[in-house]
Design an enzyme around this catalytic site. Structure first.
Site, short mmCIF file in Angstrom:
data_model
loop_
_atom_site.label_atom_id
_atom_site.label_comp_id
_atom_site.label_asym_id
_atom_site.label_seq_id
_atom_site.Cartn_x
_atom_site.Cartn_y
_atom_site.Cartn_z
N HIS A 1 10.16 -4.25 6.20
CA HIS A 1 10.28 -3.18 7.20
C HIS A 1 10.00 -3.67 8.61
O HIS A 1 9.41 -2.95 9.42
CB HIS A 1 9.32 -2.03 6.86
CG HIS A 1 9.74 -1.24 5.66
ND1 HIS A 1 10.63 -0.19 5.72
CD2 HIS A 1 9.44 -1.39 4.34
CE1 HIS A 1 10.82 0.30 4.51
NE2 HIS A 1 10.13 -0.42 3.65
N ASP B 1 5.01 -2.39 1.48
CA ASP B 1 5.94 -1.77 0.51
C ASP B 1 7.33 -2.40 0.60
O ASP B 1 7.71 -2.97 1.62
CB ASP B 1 6.05 -0.27 0.76
CG ASP B 1 6.57 0.04 2.16
OD1 ASP B 1 6.13 -0.62 3.12
OD2 ASP B 1 7.43 0.93 2.28
N GLU B 2 8.06 -2.24 -0.49
CA GLU B 2 9.49 -2.56 -0.55
C GLU B 2 9.84 -3.92 0.07
O GLU B 2 10.71 -4.01 0.92
CB GLU B 2 10.29 -1.44 0.15
CG GLU B 2 10.11 -0.10 -0.51
CD GLU B 2 10.89 1.03 0.16
OE1 GLU B 2 11.57 1.76 -0.57
OE2 GLU B 2 10.83 1.16 1.39
N VAL B 3 9.14 -4.94 -0.35
CA VAL B 3 9.46 -6.28 0.14
C VAL B 3 10.58 -6.85 -0.73
O VAL B 3 10.42 -6.99 -1.94
CB VAL B 3 8.24 -7.20 0.08
CG1 VAL B 3 8.59 -8.58 0.62
CG2 VAL B 3 7.08 -6.60 0.84
N GLU C 1 2.90 -1.20 -4.07
CA GLU C 1 3.66 -2.33 -4.62
C GLU C 1 2.91 -3.64 -4.62
O GLU C 1 3.14 -4.50 -5.47
CB GLU C 1 4.95 -2.61 -3.84
CG GLU C 1 6.01 -1.61 -4.04
CD GLU C 1 6.01 -0.59 -2.94
OE1 GLU C 1 4.91 -0.08 -2.61
OE2 GLU C 1 7.08 -0.31 -2.42
#
Ligand SMILES: *[C@@H]1O[C@H](CO)[C@@H](O)[C@H](O)[C@H]1NC(C)=O
Ligand SMILES: *[C@@H]1O[C@H](CO)[C@@H](O)[C@H](O)[C@H]1NC(C)=O
Ligand SMILES: *[C@@H]1O[C@H](CO)[C@@H](O)[C@H](O)[C@H]1NC(C)=O
Ligand SMILES: *[C@@H]1O[C@H](CO)[C@@H](O)[C@H](O)[C@H]1NC(C)=O
Length: 549
Positions: free
Chosen positions: A284, A344-346, A397
């Protein structure tokens, strides 16, 4: 003509349904939950409250506030709440110091009209609210016209003032009344947060402040400021001004200057709200890369640079030198003990494509397990931030991927199957905050607030010790489809449902009983000037939202 008559008839029917006959309302119908409106009941509901149907008049013209302690936060709060309760009045009437007030109080002792609120507390803390602030208070309105508010800390007084403002209401003849009431109140959870995202769309300072006001009116106490993300970097850093210059939607119009941030933090403080900023990395971060050369990972296709960038590059030392300087600044600018560090969301694809990273993986003995690389990065970042005497929150995560982080890390749970996740995370000994059931950026037809009202943060399998690790929860309003035009109406009063879940006792969970109170609360927000949307189907408030065409 016939149709006009029909309209008048329907209007009368509606007025009757809404105001005249509570029994009728109880029945409801198949299409809606509309259950009528309560009168003078607080939202969120207090820990314990007894109220009678006996009303005492409130003397608007003579009303004064008196406090046992001089306290700047409170002086401001009296001014604010007086306006909320009575609209505009002459400010000279408003506040009397304790000593001067004694005489008035003696004179009024015999009257059964409420003409003062007497506030006693022992700790005026003019610094910042924190996770350990005491927000408890008690409030009593007696038949002989005494209104008293007691608390330990000023933060409890603020919560009690809000409740008092909700107890006072206007009768149809325009006079102010309050029912005889006794309240003993304290929050169930210490962390009651609301996330706004100022990266997907820029949000003005005015809308952020209005939202802080409505948060206080729902007893939220944490503004989780997801300030930057892939799409834009509106935070104006004094150490790295190139970040907003290159990464904001507009480097002058759509940024938060150091002054803007100070203004928001102060506005929140006066309302007992903490500001926890989120600087989400290593994913992000597309907007970060515009102003900081070589910060992001360069991606490859078939062994060749493809021009794309991935997450922050966790290999070079320059990455950590940058992060250290950047978070030094953040630690100074945001006074709260906590910083949210994202995680998050790597996406691992770009890391996997980059030969330097593949070599580093081998050197470090990580094999092909890129979550180990993520853990390596996160742990270095967390160590850096704890060196700055800050605590941190990260998204789930990081733990899901098997990364090991310090045991005092707070994990925010946002994905589905949150009950299992809460069991697992607290089983590992981590503190946690629940967000999964409260993604209010998702919208649907109908009375969806019920879906936010019923989930219980402790409704998972676990020991008492595990449940004690749950600090509270957060409502999230991600910004893909939200800006100044719809923020307040999309959030409120839907976010009020979550506010009650996080403040009130677990057994305050009867949807049909709550429906009447949330209906009153929405009308209250309308009368206070906020465009809180209808959530119970057809109905009407005493006043319309003043639409400025
Ligand atoms: C306050 O008193 C009025 C009038 O007796 C009554 O209708 C109302 O239900 C009471 N409200 C509460 C919260 O007790
Ligand atoms: C990075 O820092 C480490 C530890 O301080 C040091 O051993 C290493 O040589 C540095 N690498 C570079 C490329 O400067
Ligand atoms: C967390 O780690 C510290 C330092 O290693 C240790 O002293 C402490 O007991 C640990 N706490 C828990 C709850 O495991
Ligand atoms: C708790 O555990 C029981 C027994 O294993 C299971 O049936 C139930 O679904 C679990 N509840 C939750 C909320 O996970």
């Amino acid at each position: 003509m016939a149709s006009a008559l029909k309209d008048v008839f329907l209007l009368l029917v509606c007025v009757c349904v809404c105001f005249c006959n509570e029994q009728e309302e109880e029945r409801g119908n198949a299409y809606m939950l509309f259950a009528g409106k309560s009168k003078g009941t607080p939202w969120p509901y207090p820990k314990t409250m007894t109220s009678s149907k006996v009303q005492v008049m409130v003397d608007k013209d003579a009303f004064v506030y008196s406090s046992s302690e001089e306290c700047a936060i409170l002086t401001e709060a009296f001014v604010r709440y007086d306006k909320i309760i009575f609209g505009s009045r002459s400010p000279s009437l408003m506040f009397k110091p304790w000593r001067e007030f004694r005489a008035t109080r003696d004179r009024l002792r015999e009257s059964s009209v409420v003409s003062s609120l007497i506030v006693t507390f022992s700790k005026c803390d003019n610094s910042y609210p924190s996770l350990t602030s005491d927000e408890s208070y008690n409030l009593a309105i007696t038949e002989d016209g005494k209104a008293t508010l007691g608390a330990t800390e000023v933060w409890g007084v603020l919560r009690g003032l809000e409740t008092f403002s909700q107890l006072v209401y206007k009768t149809s003849d325009g006079s102010y009344v309050v029912n005889v009431t006794s309240i003993d109140d304290a929050p169930r959870f210490k962390h009651r947060g609301l996330l706004l995202d100022t990266s997907r769309h820029y949000l003005s300072l005015n809308v952020l402040k209005d939202n802080l006001d409505v948060m206080a009116q729902n007893k939220y106490n944490v503004f989780h400021w997801h300030i930057v993300d892939d799409q834009s970097f509106p935070y104006e850093s004094y150490t790295f001004p190139s970040m907003s210059r290159m990464g904001a939607y507009d480097p002058f119009k759509f940024v938060y200057t150091p002054n803007d941030v100070r203004e928001i933090v102060e506005y929140a403080r006066l309302r007992g709200i903490r500001v926890v900023p989120e600087f989400d990395t290593p994913g992000h971060t597309q907007s970060w890369g515009k102003g900081i050369k070589d910060l992001l990972t360069k991606c490859y296709t078939a062994g060749k640079l493809n021009g794309d960038f991935g997450p922050i590059n966790p290999v070079p030392n320059t990455t950590y030198t940058f992060l250290q300087q950047f978070f030094n600044e953040i630690a100074q600018v945001f006074p709260d003990k906590y910083v949210h560090l994202g995680g998050d969301e790597v996406s691992f694809d770009c890391w996997e494509s980059n030969p330097d990273i593949v070599t580093f993986m081998t050197d470090m003995g990580f094999g092909k397990d890129y979550s180990k690389l993520e853990g390596y990065y996160m742990q270095k970042l967390l160590d850096m931030v704890s060196g700055l005497k800050k605590s941190y929150i990260i998204w789930q995560e990081v733990i899901d991927n098997g990364a090991k982080v310090a045991n005092n890390t707070v994990i925010e749970v946002w994905k589905d199957k949150y009950q299992e996740e809460l069991s697992r995370i607290t089983g590992l000994g981590y503190k946690t905050i629940l967000a999964s059931p409260w993604y209010l950026d998702y919208i649907s037809y109908g009375t969806d607030w019920k879906n936010y009202y019923t989930p219980d943060p402790l409704g998972f399998n676990g020991t008492e010790a595990q449940k004690e690790l749950v600090m509270g929860g957060e409502t999230c309003l991600w910004g893909e489809y939200v800006d100044d035009t719809n923020l307040i109406s999309r959030l409120w009063p839907r976010a009020s449902a979550v506010a009650e879940r996080l403040w009130s006792p677990a057994d305050v969970n009867d949807v049909s009983e709550a429906a009447k109170r949330i209906e009153e609360h929405r009308c209250r927000l309308i009368s206070r000037g906020y465009p809180a949307e209808p959530i119970n189907g057809p109905g009407v408030c005493e006043s319309l939202y003043l639409y400025h065409a």
